[in-house]
Scaffold this active site. Structure first.
Site, PDB file in Angstrom:
ATOM      1  N   GLY A 225     -12.653  16.235   1.475  1.00 40.92           N
ATOM      2  CA  GLY A 225     -13.934  15.894   0.734  1.00 40.92           C
ATOM      3  C   GLY A 225     -14.106  14.853   0.453  1.00 40.92           C
TER       4      GLY A 225
ATOM      5  N   ARG B 116       1.203  -1.018  -0.082  1.00 47.82           N
ATOM      6  CA  ARG B 116       0.270  -0.133   0.009  1.00 47.82           C
ATOM      7  C   ARG B 116       0.905   1.349  -0.112  1.00 47.82           C
ATOM      8  NH1 ARG B 116      -4.146   2.582  -0.596  1.00 47.82           N
ATOM      9  NH2 ARG B 116      -6.023   2.471   0.214  1.00 47.82           N
TER      10      ARG B 116
ATOM     11  N   GLY C  21      -7.115  15.826   3.674  1.00 45.00           N
ATOM     12  CA  GLY C  21      -6.681  17.473   4.084  1.00 45.00           C
ATOM     13  C   GLY C  21      -6.908  17.538   5.695  1.00 45.00           C
TER      14      GLY C  21
HETATM   15 FE1  SRM Z   1      -4.685  11.798  -0.866  1.00 46.75          FE
HETATM   16  C1  SRM Z   1      -5.538   9.518  -2.478  1.00 46.75           C
HETATM   17  C2  SRM Z   1      -4.519  14.096  -3.142  1.00 46.75           C
HETATM   18  C3  SRM Z   1      -2.178  13.306   0.937  1.00 46.75           C
HETATM   19  C4  SRM Z   1      -4.838   9.598   2.840  1.00 46.75           C
HETATM   20  N1  SRM Z   1      -4.832  11.209  -2.666  1.00 46.75           N
HETATM   21  C5  SRM Z   1      -5.728  10.489  -3.039  1.00 46.75           C
HETATM   22  C6  SRM Z   1      -5.640  10.994  -4.274  1.00 46.75           C
HETATM   23  C7  SRM Z   1      -4.642  10.515  -5.030  1.00 46.75           C
HETATM   24  C8  SRM Z   1      -6.334   9.672  -4.887  1.00 46.75           C
HETATM   25  C9  SRM Z   1      -7.705  10.121  -6.146  1.00 46.75           C
HETATM   26  O1  SRM Z   1      -6.823   9.605  -7.499  1.00 46.75           O
HETATM   27  O2  SRM Z   1      -7.428  10.896  -6.857  1.00 46.75           O
HETATM   28  C10 SRM Z   1      -5.485  12.232  -4.415  1.00 46.75           C
HETATM   29  C11 SRM Z   1      -5.429  12.963  -5.898  1.00 46.75           C
HETATM   30  C12 SRM Z   1      -6.242  14.546  -6.083  1.00 46.75           C
HETATM   31  C13 SRM Z   1      -5.645  15.175  -6.700  1.00 46.75           C
HETATM   32  O3  SRM Z   1      -6.227  15.543  -7.821  1.00 46.75           O
HETATM   33  O4  SRM Z   1      -5.347  16.126  -5.818  1.00 46.75           O
HETATM   34  C14 SRM Z   1      -5.001  12.811  -2.931  1.00 46.75           C
HETATM   35  N2  SRM Z   1      -3.671  13.176  -0.798  1.00 46.75           N
HETATM   36  C15 SRM Z   1      -3.484  13.929  -2.155  1.00 46.75           C
HETATM   37  C16 SRM Z   1      -3.399  15.719  -1.639  1.00 46.75           C
HETATM   38  C17 SRM Z   1      -3.155  16.472  -3.540  1.00 46.75           C
HETATM   39  C18 SRM Z   1      -4.320  16.567  -0.597  1.00 46.75           C
HETATM   40  C19 SRM Z   1      -4.262  18.010  -0.974  1.00 46.75           C
HETATM   41  O5  SRM Z   1      -5.119  18.743  -1.906  1.00 46.75           O
HETATM   42  O6  SRM Z   1      -2.404  18.526  -0.058  1.00 46.75           O
HETATM   43  C20 SRM Z   1      -2.156  14.800  -0.255  1.00 46.75           C
HETATM   44  C21 SRM Z   1      -0.826  15.167  -1.793  1.00 46.75           C
HETATM   45  C22 SRM Z   1       0.587  14.485  -0.499  1.00 46.75           C
HETATM   46  C23 SRM Z   1       1.655  14.385  -1.919  1.00 46.75           C
HETATM   47  O7  SRM Z   1       1.839  15.198  -1.965  1.00 46.75           O
HETATM   48  O8  SRM Z   1       2.138  13.188  -1.961  1.00 46.75           O
HETATM   49  C24 SRM Z   1      -2.560  13.785  -0.101  1.00 46.75           C
HETATM   50  N3  SRM Z   1      -3.781  11.681   1.284  1.00 46.75           N
HETATM   51  C25 SRM Z   1      -3.224  12.288   1.743  1.00 46.75           C
HETATM   52  C26 SRM Z   1      -2.494  12.761   3.568  1.00 46.75           C
HETATM   53  C27 SRM Z   1      -1.828  12.938   3.938  1.00 46.75           C
HETATM   54  C28 SRM Z   1      -0.726  12.990   4.653  1.00 46.75           C
HETATM   55  O9  SRM Z   1      -0.408  12.458   4.023  1.00 46.75           O
HETATM   56  O10 SRM Z   1      -0.443  13.768   5.741  1.00 46.75           O
HETATM   57  C29 SRM Z   1      -3.220  11.188   4.085  1.00 46.75           C
HETATM   58  C30 SRM Z   1      -3.205  10.532   5.137  1.00 46.75           C
HETATM   59  C31 SRM Z   1      -2.594  10.758   5.550  1.00 46.75           C
HETATM   60  C32 SRM Z   1      -2.208   8.974   5.330  1.00 46.75           C
HETATM   61  O11 SRM Z   1      -1.387   8.877   3.834  1.00 46.75           O
HETATM   62  O12 SRM Z   1      -2.192   7.581   5.867  1.00 46.75           O
HETATM   63  C33 SRM Z   1      -3.789  10.561   2.423  1.00 46.75           C
HETATM   64  N4  SRM Z   1      -4.816   9.829  -0.409  1.00 46.75           N
HETATM   65  C34 SRM Z   1      -5.244   9.038   0.303  1.00 46.75           C
HETATM   66  C35 SRM Z   1      -5.869   7.952   0.935  1.00 46.75           C
HETATM   67  C36 SRM Z   1      -5.957   6.759   1.921  1.00 46.75           C
HETATM   68  C37 SRM Z   1      -4.890   5.755   2.269  1.00 46.75           C
HETATM   69  C38 SRM Z   1      -5.736   4.471   2.894  1.00 46.75           C
HETATM   70  O13 SRM Z   1      -4.259   3.743   3.439  1.00 46.75           O
HETATM   71  O14 SRM Z   1      -6.853   4.345   2.835  1.00 46.75           O
HETATM   72  C39 SRM Z   1      -6.283   7.437  -0.732  1.00 46.75           C
HETATM   73  C40 SRM Z   1      -6.587   6.367  -1.040  1.00 46.75           C
HETATM   74  C41 SRM Z   1      -5.918   5.704  -1.299  1.00 46.75           C
HETATM   75  O15 SRM Z   1      -4.290   5.432  -1.266  1.00 46.75           O
HETATM   76  O16 SRM Z   1      -6.766   4.206  -1.811  1.00 46.75           O
HETATM   77  C42 SRM Z   1      -5.333   9.045  -0.921  1.00 46.75           C
HETATM   78 FE1  SF4 Z   2     -10.833  12.651  -1.108  1.00 48.43          FE
HETATM   79 FE2  SF4 Z   2      -8.516  12.743  -0.988  1.00 48.43          FE
HETATM   80 FE3  SF4 Z   2      -9.966  13.432  -2.886  1.00 48.43          FE
HETATM   81 FE4  SF4 Z   2      -9.832  15.163  -0.635  1.00 48.43          FE
HETATM   82  S1  SF4 Z   2      -8.099  14.730  -2.058  1.00 48.43           S
HETATM   83  S2  SF4 Z   2     -11.518  14.530  -2.172  1.00 48.43           S
HETATM   84  S3  SF4 Z   2      -9.455  13.273   0.985  1.00 48.43           S
HETATM   85  S4  SF4 Z   2      -9.439  11.250  -2.032  1.00 48.43           S
END
Ligand code: SRM
Ligand code: SF4
Length: 518
Positions: free
Chosen positions: A437, A183, A443
């Site tokens: 979201g 993961r 977030g």
């Molecule tokens: Fe996230 C998936 C955006 C930080 C937990 N995250 C996604 C996806 C890739 C989903 C997708 O394919 O659409 C989002 C992309 C949307 C887009 O177009 O921007 C997305 N995550 C983000 C960002 C951009 C949010 C933001 O606006 O800042 C952050 C990018 C960080 C980076 O530079 O790599 C972001 N995501 C996080 C965090 C916060 C952190 O890391 O401190 C978390 C929670 C912490 C964690 O992961 O333990 C987080 N994102 C998730 C999850 C749930 C993970 C899980 O174990 O289930 C997903 C869904 C998944 O992975 O299946 C996800």
């Molecule tokens: Fe959900 Fe992450 Fe997409 Fe925000 S960026 S809507 S928390 S998957």
């Protein structure tokens, strides 16, 4: 990878199957061909999933316009690198923009697959990489955004963060050793006193600690958020010297890669393995992989401060120099902003910029004599050094504008609502309001004073955008996660609810009330 009893091929989910069929990183060799055939003709698994191993994200909300997620270790970029990224957004990003992320990182939008080979050539020239930034890889590695310039820091973590990234990505070339984790995986290294990286929500976190008079790190493991479960990291009961950080990360990643649970993606993050084994057995497996015993954790760590947001002007450890934290509303940047930031960093600083996990930007190394002029720059009218109290601490994930998981629109709504609240409520202390979201929690609503998590609710017989409200998140010293206190508040009804929370819990006053009472 060894196959454990829990991971027999029969129980593999569809993600595990496609990873076994073809390693995600393999698409690196095919990128020219993808560019020629275009996104509509591509194999769907390559397009929707494997491209994320290169940091290229297909966006079902804007088909044909991809998102590019960079790697910016410790959130640090040079002005030249930011200018390259600005050029990419301007030249190749149709309706392009960029977002500073909650992992001190940058995402570029509106990118066409046809342009990716050229963009990657530019990245290589600029020393940039987006490799292994999505799917089952280690995300951007966070470090103190003021490492090396913080007057009160304990350990300058910049090199360590870079070394860990280089180990994982083979210095940006891509490293098949770590492209098939069970993961996603998060690593943070804090050398500061205020836990500015949110150590508690990372799969591995290093926090500064003295052991027998030597400064090193206590190690935490297993922190994560997911839709099903959120956990703060727990102590590994290990202390390491800075020189052991890279090897320990490597050992933990190998143990996780080879033994992590793969049957159910909702139960695959590191903490699930620690649960199954117990932390003692996990620690022993890591020691065995490391080929050395780990020292027991130091009795206490050195995280002794509340978390700083780094906004405003701050004296550096280098006499006569300052870092200037600019507030970027919900982290959204356009190409012109990026060019301007690069110019400002060159003219007033040393040509370096840093992002924070609050989605803001810092210009380091501004001499005392240049400060006044910098503060008069027109860009600072929008990217302020003294933003309004509530807007100052606003964080928001991407939301439905670009993310197909989103249940609600976030960034624009967050900004609109906070400005209305700011006009109606007077609040003397910053209140950290985080929007996310959907339950994936990008977030980080669980670290917020008030966290808002997108959901759907029924109102007047219709399904409407709504939020669950979290409260009680504590960051910095003694960090702990907030919990859900209210469910399914329609977004249209949210303003009075937030007003009440601000008045009841954060000493705010309604402005009308304040006027009548004087
Ligand atoms: Fe996230 C998936 C955006 C930080 C937990 N995250 C996604 C996806 C890739 C989903 C997708 O394919 O659409 C989002 C992309 C949307 C887009 O177009 O921007 C997305 N995550 C983000 C960002 C951009 C949010 C933001 O606006 O800042 C952050 C990018 C960080 C980076 O530079 O790599 C972001 N995501 C996080 C965090 C916060 C952190 O890391 O401190 C978390 C929670 C912490 C964690 O992961 O333990 C987080 N994102 C998730 C999850 C749930 C993970 C899980 O174990 O289930 C997903 C869904 C998944 O992975 O299946 C996800
Ligand atoms: Fe959900 Fe992450 Fe997409 Fe925000 S960026 S809507 S928390 S998957």
């Amino acid at each position: 990878m060894t196959e454990t009893a829990t991971n027999s091929t029969a129980t593999l989910n569809k993600f595990e199957k496609f990873k076994l069929e073809k390693d995600g990183l393999a698409v690196k060799q095919e990128i020219e061909q993808f560019a020629q055939i275009g996104w509509e003709a591509m194999d769907e698994t390559d397009r929707d999933h494997r491209l994320k191993w290169l940091g290229v994200f297909f966006r079902p909300v804007t088909p044909g316009k991809f998102m590019l997620r960079m790697r910016t270790p410790s959130g640090i970029l040079t002005s030249g690198q930011l200018r390259t990224l600005a050029e990419v957004v301007q030249r190749y990003g149709e309706d392009g923009n960029a977002d500073i992320t909650t992992r001190q990182n940058l995402q570029l939008r509106g990118i066409r697959i046809e342009d990716i080979p050229d963009i990657f050539r530019r990245f290589e020239q600029a020393g940039l990489t987006s490799v292994q930034s999505g799917m089952d890889n280690v995300r951007n590695i966070t470090g103190s955004p003021v490492a090396g310039i913080d007057a009160d820091e304990l350990i300058d973590t910049r090199d360590l963060v870079q070394q860990v990234q280089d180990m994982i990505t083979n210095s940006g070339e891509g490293n098949p050793a770590f492209t098939n984790l069970p993961r996603k995986f998060n690593i943070a290294i804090a050398g500061c006193r205020d836990n500015s990286v949110h150590a508690e929500i990372n799969d591995i976190a290093f926090v500064p600690a003295f052991k027998d008079g030597v400064l090193g790190f206590n190690v935490l493991v297993g922190g994560f958020f997911s839709a099903k479960r959120c956990e703060a990291a727990i102590p590994l009961n290990a202390w390491v010297d800075p020189g052991q950080v890279v090897a320990l990360c490597q050992a933990i990643l190998v143990v996780y890669r080879d033994h992590g649970l793969r049957a159910n993606r909702q139960k695959a993050r590191l903490m699930w393995l620690i649960d199954e084994w117990g932390v003692e057995r996990f620690r022993s497996a890591v020691e065995q992989q490391l080929g050395a015993s780990l020292q027991k954790a130091a009795e206490k760590d050195e995280i002794a401060w509340d978390k700083r947001d780094h906004i405003g002007v701050h004296a550096q450890k280098q006499p006569g120099l300052n870092y200037v934290g600019l507030h970027v509303p919900v982290g959204r940047l356009f190409a012109q902003d990026m060019f301007e930031l690069a110019r400002i960093a060159e003219v007033y600083g040393s040509g370096e910029l840093r992002f924070t996990v609050e989605q803001n930007v810092i210009i380091p190394n501004v001499s005392d004599s240049r400060l006044d002029l910098l503060l008069k720059e027109p860009l600072l009218e929008r990217f302020s050094v003294h933003p309004a109290t509530l807007e100052r601490s606003l964080v928001s994930c991407t939301g439905s504008q670009f993310c197909n998981f989103a249940l609600i629109e976030t960034k624009n709504r967050a900004l609109g609502l906070i400005r209305e609240l700011e006009a109606e409520v007077s609040c003397s202390q910053p209140v950290r309001i985080h929007w996310t979201g959907c339950p994936n929690s990008c977030g980080q609503p669980q670290v917020a004073d008030i966290g808002l998590m997108g959901t759907k609710a029924r109102k007047d017989g219709k399904t409407v955008e709504a939020v669950d409200i979290y409260m009680g998140g504590k960051v910095g010293k003694d960090a702990h996660l907030g919990t859900c206190v209210m469910k399914s508040i329609p977004c249209d009804d949210l303003k009075p609810v937030l007003q009440n929370l601000l008045v009841e819990h954060f000493d705010a006053h309604l402005k009308e009330e304040a006027v009548t009472s004087t």
